[in-house]
Design an enzyme around this catalytic site. Structure first.
Site, PDB file in Angstrom:
ATOM      1  CB  CYS A   1      -1.976   2.315  34.573  1.00 48.53           C
ATOM      2  SG  CYS A   1      -1.739   1.478  33.002  1.00 48.53           S
TER       3      CYS A   1
ATOM      4  CD  GLU B   1       3.919  -2.961  34.589  1.00 47.30           C
ATOM      5  OE1 GLU B   1       3.824  -1.726  34.654  1.00 47.30           O
ATOM      6  OE2 GLU B   1       4.902  -3.546  34.127  1.00 47.30           O
TER       7      GLU B   1
HETATM    8  P1  NAP Z   1      -6.845  -3.599  42.722  1.00 45.97           P
HETATM    9  O1  NAP Z   1      -7.997  -3.366  43.599  1.00 45.97           O
HETATM   10  O2  NAP Z   1      -5.495  -3.577  43.308  1.00 45.97           O
HETATM   11  O3  NAP Z   1      -7.129  -4.993  42.004  1.00 45.97           O
HETATM   12  C1  NAP Z   1      -6.274  -5.491  41.036  1.00 45.97           C
HETATM   13  C2  NAP Z   1      -6.383  -6.978  40.959  1.00 45.97           C
HETATM   14  O4  NAP Z   1      -5.902  -7.548  42.177  1.00 45.97           O
HETATM   15  C3  NAP Z   1      -7.807  -7.500  40.788  1.00 45.97           C
HETATM   16  O5  NAP Z   1      -7.774  -8.609  39.926  1.00 45.97           O
HETATM   17  C4  NAP Z   1      -8.201  -7.918  42.197  1.00 45.97           C
HETATM   18  O6  NAP Z   1      -9.154  -8.946  42.205  1.00 45.97           O
HETATM   19  C5  NAP Z   1      -6.885  -8.442  42.691  1.00 45.97           C
HETATM   20  N1  NAP Z   1      -6.758  -8.458  44.144  1.00 45.97           N
HETATM   21  C6  NAP Z   1      -7.110  -7.486  45.007  1.00 45.97           C
HETATM   22  N2  NAP Z   1      -6.790  -7.861  46.269  1.00 45.97           N
HETATM   23  C7  NAP Z   1      -6.237  -9.090  46.179  1.00 45.97           C
HETATM   24  C8  NAP Z   1      -5.730 -10.012  47.121  1.00 45.97           C
HETATM   25  N3  NAP Z   1      -5.680  -9.734  48.430  1.00 45.97           N
HETATM   26  N4  NAP Z   1      -5.248 -11.198  46.671  1.00 45.97           N
HETATM   27  C9  NAP Z   1      -5.260 -11.496  45.354  1.00 45.97           C
HETATM   28  N5  NAP Z   1      -5.738 -10.669  44.417  1.00 45.97           N
HETATM   29  C10 NAP Z   1      -6.218  -9.475  44.822  1.00 45.97           C
HETATM   30  O7  NAP Z   1      -6.807  -2.555  41.526  1.00 45.97           O
HETATM   31  P2  NAP Z   1      -7.976  -2.123  40.539  1.00 45.97           P
HETATM   32  O8  NAP Z   1      -8.938  -1.296  41.317  1.00 45.97           O
HETATM   33  O9  NAP Z   1      -8.499  -3.271  39.764  1.00 45.97           O
HETATM   34  O10 NAP Z   1      -7.172  -1.222  39.510  1.00 45.97           O
HETATM   35  C11 NAP Z   1      -6.948   0.144  39.720  1.00 45.97           C
HETATM   36  C12 NAP Z   1      -5.492   0.398  40.040  1.00 45.97           C
HETATM   37  O11 NAP Z   1      -4.665  -0.316  39.155  1.00 45.97           O
HETATM   38  C13 NAP Z   1      -5.125   1.844  39.876  1.00 45.97           C
HETATM   39  O12 NAP Z   1      -4.443   2.260  41.011  1.00 45.97           O
HETATM   40  C14 NAP Z   1      -4.196   1.877  38.686  1.00 45.97           C
HETATM   41  O13 NAP Z   1      -3.195   2.838  38.755  1.00 45.97           O
HETATM   42  C15 NAP Z   1      -3.618   0.517  38.662  1.00 45.97           C
HETATM   43  N6  NAP Z   1      -3.310   0.109  37.299  1.00 45.97           N
HETATM   44  C16 NAP Z   1      -2.016   0.013  36.914  1.00 45.97           C
HETATM   45  C17 NAP Z   1      -1.702  -0.380  35.622  1.00 45.97           C
HETATM   46  C18 NAP Z   1      -0.280  -0.524  35.159  1.00 45.97           C
HETATM   47  O14 NAP Z   1      -0.056  -1.119  34.112  1.00 45.97           O
HETATM   48  N7  NAP Z   1       0.671  -0.012  35.871  1.00 45.97           N
HETATM   49  C19 NAP Z   1      -2.713  -0.698  34.741  1.00 45.97           C
HETATM   50  C20 NAP Z   1      -4.030  -0.585  35.170  1.00 45.97           C
HETATM   51  C21 NAP Z   1      -4.318  -0.194  36.454  1.00 45.97           C
HETATM   52  P3  NAP Z   1     -10.697  -8.660  42.571  1.00 45.97           P
HETATM   53  O15 NAP Z   1     -11.206  -7.742  41.540  1.00 45.97           O
HETATM   54  O16 NAP Z   1     -11.304 -10.003  42.535  1.00 45.97           O
HETATM   55  O17 NAP Z   1     -10.674  -8.026  43.933  1.00 45.97           O
END
Ligand code: NAP
Length: 525
Positions: A295, A256
């Site tokens: 999102c 997602e």
């Molecule tokens: P993110 O930076 O991609 O992080 C999401 C999750 O992935 C966090 O738990 C993060 O952990 C983890 N993560 C990051 N890099 C990783 C790696 N190399 N290996 C394993 N885990 C890793 O996203 P975010 O800033 O939290 O969220 C914002 C984005 O999410 C926006 O672009 C939004 O559109 C999207 N979003 C989508 C939905 C949906 O349902 N489609 C819902 C909500 C948000 P850490 O925090 O420990 O780095």
């Protein structure tokens, strides 16, 4: 300062080094710290698979549903505490915190109800049986069986409680143990949810684990029977999808990700009509709720060219009344962004949008927040841009994860609106506001494939429509292409991710005995 603990191998783990600080985004004050240093992730996964898996699979759907009900009640009993945490660690106003926390208990309660209806069985039929032989003696029937691995849930920062519950409810109901890894920046609320559930002794040992902090080599250890359900940015999704073990072992991955959701105003909607009112109410909410960090928030507002000035004027008036500030201050209607990075991204993303669209509401810059110390807090007031050229590339490509949306004029033609919606490469939700059934049918035919959910705002739906941004558990949450191509929720359909579909072929009485029935049942696929 609070040190968050992980729960792995049936025990609490508190690290002694390698901490990341979690802050209150309203004031930038550090409030907690998290680290997963010292966790043996291989052992954590093995414990979940070997202890949690069998214990859950031994239960019937009704018994698992009862666990979900107990989880919902336990969290609800701590509602005030969770709401406070969401404000302190997420910068959510009380109302926005309720959206997250009540969404969590509501989704657990919903899956408790549908699970209870499945009753005392462990195998779920998938559709009707079919005659395979010369006569009906040789019979086919598809069934769903729980996967034998573990479900790892990597969540985004914006919905720490709901994100935990909406994924965990489904996996646990399917009979698969869960390891949840919330985003570190807002992990306190999610960690507390898990703590409440574990301390209440609701779940069998190994059914629920928590990784509070970085995931270490957890994901590199997933195999054939495991599931990775990821919510977050498209960039992280790309990295995770490319992990060697996930590719070579065929691990099931659900994503997602980003989405530039569009709200489309139909050409038939008159200013001041019930449908108009619903449109402006929804759009305002979608820009400001959770400070736009949803999102499903509206990022593009498609408006017939001759209505542009009216929409701009109405949104200007409504957004001028928004008070941006300290999330715990009663006067405040919109809190800060969750982290310093989110603020920097919102400023940079708005500047990129401004290369193709002019800012008509807001400034695109940080501001001081009401009730917050001067110069502190990640405040970004509501911002609306207006594109002169509806086809401008950046408007359909840059997702600013904050209270930012762009007005996009169009001619009023449904195929044109659908094509513009499709320019974003796939969305979670698209909302169309129209009372013209022919226009709606044309839009669905032309634009339906670009979106996971189509919210149809109309005069008749206006008094019950909850807003396009609400992910209801009855309906699919997920979208094609850029939105990740994933599917969550949608009632029993959601169980498919955690189940193996098996085609049973054999003597009809034998096959039907296995599924415990002779007639059609709910179809999870
Ligand atoms: P993110 O930076 O991609 O992080 C999401 C999750 O992935 C966090 O738990 C993060 O952990 C983890 N993560 C990051 N890099 C990783 C790696 N190399 N290996 C394993 N885990 C890793 O996203 P975010 O800033 O939290 O969220 C914002 C984005 O999410 C926006 O672009 C939004 O559109 C999207 N979003 C989508 C939905 C949906 O349902 N489609 C819902 C909500 C948000 P850490 O925090 O420990 O780095």
């Amino acid at each position: 300062m609070i040190t968050l603990r992980s729960h792995v191998g049936g025990r609490w783990h508190e690290a002694t080094g390698g901490f990341v600080e979690l802050v209150d985004p309203s004031t930038e004050t550090p409030v907690a710290r998290a680290s997963t240093a010292g966790i043996d992730f291989a052992a954590a996964l093995a414990f979940a698979r070997d202890r949690g898996g069998p214990a859950l699979r031994a239960l019937t759907f009704a018994e698992r549903a009862a666990l979900l009900k107990a989880m919902s009640k336990a969290l609800y009993a701590r509602r005030d505490e969770l709401l406070d945490l969401s404000t302190t660690n997420g910068g959510s106003t009380r109302r926005d915190s309720k959206f997250d926390v009540d969404g969590a208990t509501g989704t657990l309660a919903y899956y408790a109800t549908v699970g209870a209806e499945l009753g005392e069985r462990r195998l779920l039929a998938d559709g009707d049986g079919v005659q395979l032989g010369r006569t009906a003696r040789f019979w086919g029937q598809h069934v769903w069986v729980p996967r034998r691995g573990v479900a790892v849930h990597v969540n985004a920062f914006n919905f720490p409680a709901w994100g935990f519950a909406e994924k965990a409810a489904v996996a646990l109901l399917a009979g698969v143990p869960v390891v949840i890894k919330p985003a570190t920046s807002t992990a306190w609320t999610a960690a507390r949810c898990v703590e409440i559930v574990i301390e209440a002794g609701i779940l069998p040992e190994g059914a629920l684990s928590l990784v509070a902090g970085s995931s270490g080599d957890l994901l590199e250890r997933l195999g054939e029977q495991d599931v990775l359900a990821f919510t977050g940015s498209a960039a992280t999704a790309r990295t995770l999808r490319g992990l060697d073990n996930l590719l070579s072992r065929g691990t099931r991955v659900n994503v997602e990700a980003d989405s530039l959701n569009a709200a489309v105003l139909g050409p038939d909607v008159a200013v001041g009509s019930a449908t108009w009112d619903l449109f402006v109410r929804d759009v305002e909410r979608e820009i400001t709720q959770k400070s736009g960090q949803k999102c499903t928030a509206v990022r593009r507002i498609l408006v017939p060219r001759e209505r542009l000035a009216d929409v701009r004027g109405t949104l200007s008036e409504r957004l001028a009344a928004v008070v941006t500030g300290h999330a715990a201050d009663d006067r405040v209607t919109m809190g800060p962004l969750a982290t310093e990075n989110q603020l920097a991204d919102a400023v940079a993303g708005t500047a990129r949008l401004a290369s193709a669209a002019r800012i008509v509401i807001g400034t695109g810059r940080r501001a001081d927040g009401a009730g917050a110390p001067e110069g502190k807090g990640y405040y970004f007031p509501p911002t609306v841009l207006e594109a002169a050229d509806p086809g401008a590339e950046v408007v359909h490509q840059i997702e600013v994860f904050g209270p930012v949306a762009t007005l996009v004029p169009y001619s009023g033609s449904m195929p044109e609106a659908a094509a513009l919606v499709g320019r974003a490469g796939g969305s979670l939700v698209t909302s169309l506001y129209s009372d013209n059934a022919d226009d709606v049918a044309e839009f669905v035919a032309e634009g339906g494939a670009f979106t996971g959910r189509l919210y149809l705002g109309s005069e008749k739906a206006a008094d019950q429509a909850p807003g396009s941004g609400v992910a209801l558990p009855q309906c699919l949450h997920g979208g094609p292409g850029r939105a990740g191509g994933g599917e969550e929720l949608g009632g029993l359909r959601a169980l498919a991710l955690y189940s193996q579909r098996v085609a049973l072929q054999g003597a009809r009485p034998m096959v039907e005995r296995l599924v415990g029935r002779t007639q059609a049942e709910p179809d999870p696929a």
